[in-house]
Design a protein around this motif. Structure first.
Motif, short mmCIF file in Angstrom:
data_model
loop_
_atom_site.label_atom_id
_atom_site.label_comp_id
_atom_site.label_asym_id
_atom_site.label_seq_id
_atom_site.Cartn_x
_atom_site.Cartn_y
_atom_site.Cartn_z
N CYS A 46 1.03 -1.29 -0.21
CA CYS A 46 -0.03 -0.08 0.01
C CYS A 46 1.01 1.28 -0.08
CB CYS A 46 -0.82 -0.20 1.31
SG CYS A 46 -2.40 -1.31 0.93
N GLY A 47 1.90 1.35 0.64
CA GLY A 47 2.78 2.41 0.72
C GLY A 47 3.40 2.49 -0.76
N LEU A 48 3.94 1.60 -1.13
CA LEU A 48 4.55 1.55 -2.50
C LEU A 48 3.53 2.22 -3.60
CD1 LEU A 48 6.72 -1.75 -2.60
CD2 LEU A 48 7.42 0.68 -2.27
N PHE A 49 2.58 1.88 -3.54
CA PHE A 49 1.26 2.21 -4.62
C PHE A 49 1.15 3.61 -4.45
CE2 PHE A 49 -0.69 -2.22 -5.16
CZ PHE A 49 0.02 -2.68 -6.29
N THR A 50 1.20 4.10 -3.05
CA THR A 50 0.92 5.39 -2.79
C THR A 50 2.02 6.23 -3.06
OG1 THR A 50 -0.85 4.68 -0.93
CG2 THR A 50 -0.01 7.04 -0.91
N ALA A 51 3.15 5.73 -2.84
CA ALA A 51 4.37 6.58 -3.21
C ALA A 51 4.60 6.70 -4.86
CB ALA A 51 5.70 5.86 -2.86
N SER A 52 4.17 5.67 -5.57
CA SER A 52 4.08 5.79 -6.79
C SER A 52 3.13 6.81 -7.66
CB SER A 52 3.89 4.44 -7.79
OG SER A 52 2.42 4.05 -7.35
N LEU A 53 1.88 6.96 -6.66
CA LEU A 53 1.13 7.99 -7.11
C LEU A 53 1.46 9.40 -6.79
CD1 LEU A 53 -1.84 8.74 -8.15
CD2 LEU A 53 -2.69 8.33 -5.68
N ALA A 54 2.09 9.39 -5.65
CA ALA A 54 2.66 10.76 -5.09
C ALA A 54 3.76 11.24 -6.27
CB ALA A 54 3.12 10.77 -3.98
N ALA A 55 4.75 10.18 -6.52
CA ALA A 55 5.80 10.41 -7.52
C ALA A 55 5.23 10.94 -8.98
CB ALA A 55 6.27 9.15 -7.84
N ARG A 56 3.95 10.38 -9.26
CA ARG A 56 3.30 10.85 -10.55
C ARG A 56 3.04 12.25 -10.28
NH1 ARG A 56 2.50 13.16 -14.19
NH2 ARG A 56 1.10 12.76 -16.11
N LEU A 57 2.37 12.72 -9.55
CA LEU A 57 1.86 14.04 -9.13
C LEU A 57 2.98 15.09 -8.99
CD1 LEU A 57 -1.00 13.37 -6.64
CD2 LEU A 57 -1.21 13.79 -8.90
N ALA A 58 4.10 14.38 -8.47
CA ALA A 58 5.17 15.53 -8.41
C ALA A 58 5.95 15.48 -9.74
CB ALA A 58 6.38 14.73 -7.38
N TRP A 59 5.70 14.74 -10.61
CA TRP A 59 6.35 14.90 -11.92
C TRP A 59 5.91 16.15 -12.67
CZ3 TRP A 59 9.70 13.83 -15.61
CH2 TRP A 59 10.47 12.67 -15.51
N GLU A 60 4.62 16.57 -11.97
CA GLU A 60 3.84 17.80 -12.85
C GLU A 60 4.79 18.99 -12.40
OE1 GLU A 60 1.28 17.91 -14.86
OE2 GLU A 60 1.27 15.75 -14.62
N THR A 61 5.80 19.01 -11.47
CA THR A 61 6.79 20.25 -11.17
C THR A 61 7.60 20.09 -12.18
OG1 THR A 61 8.23 18.69 -9.98
CG2 THR A 61 6.33 19.91 -8.64
N SER A 62 7.73 19.38 -13.23
CA SER A 62 8.81 19.10 -14.20
C SER A 62 8.55 20.24 -15.20
CB SER A 62 8.90 17.69 -14.86
OG SER A 62 10.00 17.68 -15.95
N VAL A 77 1.04 6.36 4.29
CA VAL A 77 -0.02 5.69 4.03
C VAL A 77 0.42 4.15 4.18
CG1 VAL A 77 -1.28 4.65 2.16
CG2 VAL A 77 -0.73 6.96 2.26
N GLY A 78 1.66 3.87 4.42
CA GLY A 78 1.98 2.55 4.77
C GLY A 78 1.77 2.26 6.24
N ALA A 79 1.92 3.40 7.23
CA ALA A 79 1.61 3.31 8.51
C ALA A 79 0.05 3.03 8.66
CB ALA A 79 2.37 4.28 9.43
N LEU A 80 -0.63 3.94 7.95
CA LEU A 80 -2.11 3.85 8.23
C LEU A 80 -2.76 2.69 7.49
CD1 LEU A 80 -3.08 7.64 6.95
CD2 LEU A 80 -3.08 6.70 9.14
N ALA A 81 -2.00 1.94 6.70
CA ALA A 81 -2.51 0.76 6.06
C ALA A 81 -2.44 -0.46 7.31
CB ALA A 81 -1.68 -0.01 4.81
N TRP A 82 -1.17 -0.11 7.88
CA TRP A 82 -0.88 -1.29 9.11
C TRP A 82 -1.94 -1.29 10.00
CZ3 TRP A 82 -0.03 -2.35 13.99
CH2 TRP A 82 0.48 -3.69 14.42
N LEU A 83 -2.35 0.15 10.33
CA LEU A 83 -3.43 0.05 11.58
C LEU A 83 -4.95 -0.45 10.74
CD1 LEU A 83 -2.39 3.69 12.79
CD2 LEU A 83 -2.17 1.37 13.81
N VAL A 84 -4.98 0.07 9.71
CA VAL A 84 -6.26 -0.54 9.05
C VAL A 84 -6.50 -2.06 9.07
CG1 VAL A 84 -7.68 -0.35 6.99
CG2 VAL A 84 -6.67 1.61 7.81
N PHE A 85 -5.26 -2.68 8.59
CA PHE A 85 -5.27 -4.08 8.51
C PHE A 85 -5.59 -4.55 9.94
CE2 PHE A 85 -2.94 -7.99 9.11
CZ PHE A 85 -3.50 -8.60 8.01
#
Length: 357
Positions: free
Chosen positions: A77-93, A257-265
């Motif tokens: 879950c943390g990796l998926f969210t990190a990739s989404l955040a990375a894609r959004l941060a690409w808009e600073t290019s 999000v990884g920490a939150l996913a652990w709590l939700v799990f």
């Protein structure tokens, strides 16, 4: 701060219901065991309380693997969210290079070489078949064609005969690029397998040589090819490097999000304890989410080792996305089912009544 307040803060690692039931008992035991004059818990006490509380949040005390399941869920879950955040941060290019910028770099690095008229430029930072991604293209993305979603670039081919031999052209390009402030990575050569017959000699196969350089936020990739195979002896590609904002955005989003996913799990695990089919459904979610990453990551790692990459492939490609995005969506549907099961009210067993006589 009194010692009991510090112990109470550490007890927050336990679920609320557990603290209501046994929190006072644990706190009293800790205070009775502490020597006079102690003002704060020891490191070992703190670690034990946090570890015990986090394990308690997962429920299922008889399970030996629930901690592994929770860790795998939180990590993906943390990796998926990190990739989404990375894609959004690409808009600073900056936008991808236009024709004028591409032509200037080509002329700078390869003087005397003739650039063809068909110079391609990207209409967006990331493109799907060299077009901006549209909602109408969802079918191709989901059904195995998602690999065509990639970073855009400006590219062009040479035309006409090669004015000098390849070694001289490479040496000139390296010299001129370095003199103009580019960081040049050593050329790499790859033997292309164009013949599948057993009688084919490896020495007869065409060789592809690639030169990569970076200056600021721009990467140039020049590939010398076999003109008999491709019709042109040189292809040059120019694109933006990964923006500086991508890494911190991905790390922050992934950790939170990884920490939150652990709590939700843990909450779902406690709420669904004893319900049939839940472990099987959770196992299906993890397989659907982890399988694409386990398939894609080794292939990309080998690709990165084979040739220089001043700008790494985006994180979502390491997770097999969007090529295998159908797996992600089916996994999301299964996880939504798990949440629905956890939210459903639990039926308490009715007390048995004994009729007199």
């Amino acid at each position: 701060m009194p010692l009991d307040h510090r112990y109470r803060r550490l007890l927050l690692a336990y679920p609320r219901a557990y603290r209501r039931e046994r929190g006072s008992e644990i706190l009293g035991l800790l205070l009775d065991s502490a020597p006079p004059g102690r003002t704060r818990p020891t490191v070992r006490e703190a670690a034990d309380l946090i570890r015990g509380g986090l394990r308690c949040r997962l429920g299922r005390p008889a399970s030996r693997t629930v901690g592994v399941w929770a860790a795998l869920t939180a990590l993906i879950c943390g990796l998926f969210t990190a990739s989404l955040a990375a894609r959004l941060a690409w808009e600073t290019s900056r936008p991808q290079p236009d024709r004028a910028e591409f032509t200037a770099v080509f002329t700078e690095a390869f003087p005397g070489h003739r650039l063809g008229d068909d110079v391609s430029t990207a209409p967006a930072l990331f493109v799907y078949y060299n077009h901006p991604l549209r909602l109408s293209q969802w079918r191709g993305i989901l059904l195995g064609d998602g690999g065509e979603y990639q970073e855009g670039s400006a590219s062009g081919l040479t035309s006409g005969p090669m004015p000098v031999d390849q070694d001289r052209a490479l040496a000139t390009a390296v010299q001129r690029l370095e003199a103009d402030g580019w960081q040049v990575y050593g050329p790499t050569s790859t033997v292309l397998q164009t013949c599948a017959a057993a009688r084919c000699e490896r020495t007869d196969e065409p060789v592809e040589t690639t030169l990569v350089a970076r200056r600021g936020d721009t990467v140039v990739r020049a590939t010398f090819e076999d003109p008999d195979t491709y019709g042109s002896y040189l292809e040059v590609e120019l694109q933006r490097a990964t923006p500086p904002a991508v890494l911190p955005a991905a790390v922050l989003a992934g950790v939170v999000v990884g920490a939150l996913a652990w709590l939700v799990f843990g909450w779902v695990s406690r709420r669904t304890q004893g319900r049939r089919g839940v472990p099987l459904l959770l196992g299906g979610v993890l397989v659907l989410w982890w399988a694409p990453a386990l398939l894609a990551a080794p292939s990309l790692a080998g690709h990165h080792l084979d040739e220089p990459h001043p700008s790494w492939h985006p994180l979502w490609e390491w997770l097999g996305q969007p090529t295998l995005s159908l797996f992600l969506l089916v996994g999301l549907a299964c996880s939504a089912t798990l949440l629905a099961i956890a939210l459903a009210p639990r039926r308490e067993p009715r007390p048995l009544t004994v009729k007199p006589g």
